[in-house]
Design an enzyme around this catalytic site. Structure first.
Site, PDB file in Angstrom:
ATOM      1  N   GLN A 105       0.854  -1.192   0.000  1.00  0.00           N
ATOM      2  CA  GLN A 105       0.000   0.000   0.000  1.00  0.00           C
ATOM      3  C   GLN A 105       0.891   1.244   0.000  1.00  0.00           C
ATOM      4  OE1 GLN A 105      -3.474  -0.088   2.638  1.00  0.00           O
ATOM      5  NE2 GLN A 105      -3.064  -2.252   3.041  1.00  0.00           N
ATOM      6  N   LYS A 201      -1.814  -9.571 -16.407  1.00  0.00           N
ATOM      7  CA  LYS A 201      -2.902  -9.874 -15.478  1.00  0.00           C
ATOM      8  C   LYS A 201      -3.665  -8.602 -15.135  1.00  0.00           C
ATOM      9  CE  LYS A 201      -0.474  -9.217 -11.082  1.00  0.00           C
ATOM     10  NZ  LYS A 201       0.109  -9.851  -9.898  1.00  0.00           N
TER      11      LYS A 201
END
Length: 230
Positions: A105, A201
């Site tokens: 994060q 992806k």
């Protein structure tokens, strides 16, 4: 002659949290020293307590903690241990976090999101840490989140030697799990003398822990796949 004699030598103190004490034991063994015992407890209310059995005044202290599950408990324990060192007058406190907590994060992908990696750096600073040591940060910019020195170590030299001994480059393909790790995978590909493949992806930010693979660029059929990621 009366007075205080100052040798100018720092006293090394190694302490560890309870996440992975075996790692700290091995580090101490390699350094030819012993861990300072920590009286660490978790109360019935789940609050954490930490106290050092020996004096740490004026020492160069290293707080070793692995950040696996439950990550919040081990992070809080390390913060409390740093605070205890600060209040016990340690001269310099280094946080040793082989895996930096909340490293993924490190930026805002959408509005109203936290940058939790920066928050963790602020917490370490507020607790009293002077320095952070970590291995293979998820993103290099995390070094700039901490207001102080960050030792960003790399596992590649050690792992490269191991894989060169164990893997056959003739049957090996280095795979990047996404576009963000292509640069790292390319380095591994060059070092190992093996071809490179890339996975395209997609991740739905609204769905946790799920990705969808759309295509693979490169030849992987029949090869031993080596994925380069952190």
């Amino acid at each position: 002659m009366s007075g205080i004699k100052i040798t100018g030598e720092n006293r090394l103190v190694l302490v560890t949290g309870r996440a992975h004490p075996a790692l700290a034991d091995e580090i101490a063994r390699e350094l030819g020293t012993e861990l300072t015992h920590t009286d660490a407890r978790t109360f019935a209310s789940s609050e954490i307590y930490a106290r050092y059995d020996d004096s740490v005044r004026g020492s160069d202290a290293f707080v070793i903690q692995s950040h696996t599950r439950p990550i919040n408990e081990w992070l809080m324990e390390q913060l409390i241990m740093v605070d205890a060192l600060k209040r016990a007058s340690a001269k310099r406190i280094t946080v040793v976090a082989p895996y930096y907590p909340y490293a993924r994060q490190d930026k805002k992908g959408r509005g109203r999101e936290p940058i939790s990696a920066r928050l963790v750096a602020d917490l370490f600073k507020a607790a009293g840490a002077h320095r952070i040591m970590s291995v293979d940060l998820h993103a290099p910019q995390i070094q700039g989140f901490f207001d102080g020195p960050v030792d960003h170590l790399f596992a590649m030299p050690v792992l490269l030697k191991h894989f060169q001994e164990k893997l056959d480059p003739e049957t090996l393909t280095v795979v990047s799990p996404d576009m963000g790790r292509v640069k790292v995978a390319d380095i591994w590909s060059e070092k190992l003398g093996a071809p490179l493949a890339i996975i395209h992806k997609r991740r739905d930010p609204r769905v946790m822990n799920e990705v969808s693979v759309h295509e693979i660029v490169g030849q992987v059929e029949g090869a031993s796949a080596f994925s380069s990621t952190t």
